[in-house]
Design an enzyme around this catalytic site. Structure first.
Site, PDB file in Angstrom:
ATOM      1  CE  LYS A  37       1.131  -8.479   5.381  1.00 31.73           C
ATOM      2  NZ  LYS A  37       2.097  -8.947   4.383  1.00 31.73           N
ATOM      3  NE  ARG A 132       8.091 -12.955   2.847  1.00 27.88           N
ATOM      4  CZ  ARG A 132       7.072 -12.144   3.114  1.00 27.88           C
ATOM      5  NH1 ARG A 132       7.039 -11.486   4.264  1.00 27.88           N
ATOM      6  NH2 ARG A 132       6.100 -11.958   2.243  1.00 27.88           N
TER       7      ARG A 132
END
Ligand SMILES: *Cc1c(COP(=O)(O)O)cnc(C)c1O
Length: 357
Positions: A37, A132
């Site tokens: 990413k 998260r």
């Protein structure tokens, strides 16, 4: 003349880092999902990961997976961020697997996969304390049950992500919970949990410590491969290169100036009121790179130089030791945030080394 600013990306060093981690983890029965990413879907970096033995590629953005797909990178790809409902059709078309936490999204993945006559793999992410993404452990079984019953969806496994939001460290305790969840899914639903993905670069300390690994058989690694450091304390990993990617920027002004600003002090370009101190005359250089290109706070200047500040297009360096004349190039190391911003800035050239790779 080489373009500036530029990221210099050493594919040999990236390959070495990836291979070293793949080998160390394979001795513990763990495979590596190479996380791309931070590379904006670079097919060359993805190829370096794969040559080094990473088993599959993971990315948080479907756009990057699409780019690699179009560049004919041949590897299984996993979208490691929960798909947006608005992108499910693209996810099914380009990614083989996605990490999920919402049943509504998985239902839509099934619907779109059926329409496209494809099958799509699902990894269910479990919340183990970092707060998260993740399904609460008590709710996992019903998610697995519904997932396995949906047409054109293959339940691939479970995963967790720690040390991202809250800095919760992977340890024997939270990793054992993930292993136990895999066992109890298999016992209750009579199916095989193929992937048990323990986490990201923050897991390396635990995974390589000699601890009991349990059922963990995959880690998703980005930063450790690209920057050569673990991510709990940002220490260099033994045997890895920490300069596989560097930023090179060019001096556009070099002058001796007072260290003390003249006049009444209010906010600067960033909205801060900078502290001032009179350190007499200083040798300062301006480099043509700024917040539009990189996160300046994530740059590490060479020994003997200090980053004093930055605005959108200017970076101020001071050095008593080096003569930074106009046209001089300075090479910085970057942290992950600075790397991501530089990689995604159209103003920063990306230069691969060796050039013919
Ligand atoms: C970014 C990310 C990773 C990779 O993290 P690194 O610290 O770069 O190794 C793994 N899993 C998820 C879900 C991520 O978002």
């Amino acid at each position: 003349m080489k373009p500036a600013p530029r990221l210099v990306i050493d594919l040999d060093k990236i390959r070495h880092n990836a291979r070293t981690l793949v080998e160390r983890l394979s001795r513990r029965g763990i495979s590596v999902t190479g996380v791309t990413k931070a590379t904006l879907g670079s097919a060359k970096i993805a190829a370096a990961f794969l040559e080094a033995g990473v088993k599959r590629l993971g990315d948080s953005r479907i756009e990057n997976i699409e780019a690699m797909h179009l560049a004919q990178v041949s590897a299984s790809t996993t979208l490691i961020r929960s798909p947006m409902l608005s992108q499910v059709e693209r996810v099914v078309r380009h990614a083989d697997v996605s990490c999920n936490t919402e049943i509504e999204v998985i239902r839509k993945l099934s619907f779109e996969a059926r329409k496209a006559n494809r099958t799509h793999g699902v990894i269910l992410m479990v919340e183990l304390g970092d707060l998260r993404e993740g399904i609460m452990p008590d709710d996992l079984m019903s998610y697995v049950q519904e997932t396995t019953n949906l047409p054109n969806i293959v339940f691939k496994g479970i995963g967790t992500n720690l040390a991202c939001r809250s800095g919760v460290s992977p340890d024997g305790k939270n990793m054992a919970i993930l292993s136990e969840l895999a066992d109890s899914i298999e016992a209750t639903l009579d199916l095989k949990v193929e992937i048990i993905s323990g986490g990201n670069s923050a897991n390396l300390e635990w995974a390589l410590s000699g601890a009991e690994i349990g059922r963990i058989n995959d880690l998703r690694l980005g930063e450790a491969i690209l920057l050569g450091c673990e991510t709990l304390h940002r220490q260099a990993i033994d045997g890895l290169h920490t300069d596989a990617i560097t930023l090179c920027a060019e001096v556009i002004e070099a002058k001796v100036k007072p260290s003390m600003p003249l006049g009444t002090i209010a906010q600067n370009a960033s909205g801060d009121v900078p502290p001032v101190a009179d350190r007499g005359l200083v040798t300062q250089a301006i480099l043509a790179v700024g917040q539009q290109d990189v996160d300046p706070s994530g740059l590490q200047a060479p020994d003997g130089m200090d980053v004093m500040g930055a605005s959108s297009d200017h970076l101020i360096l001071e050095s008593e030791r080096f003569e930074l004349t106009v046209g001089t190039e300075v090479i910085f190391q970057l942290n992950y945030g600075a790397l991501v911003r530089a990689m995604t800035s159209p103003f920063v050239a990306k230069v691969m080394e060796p050039a013919l790779a």
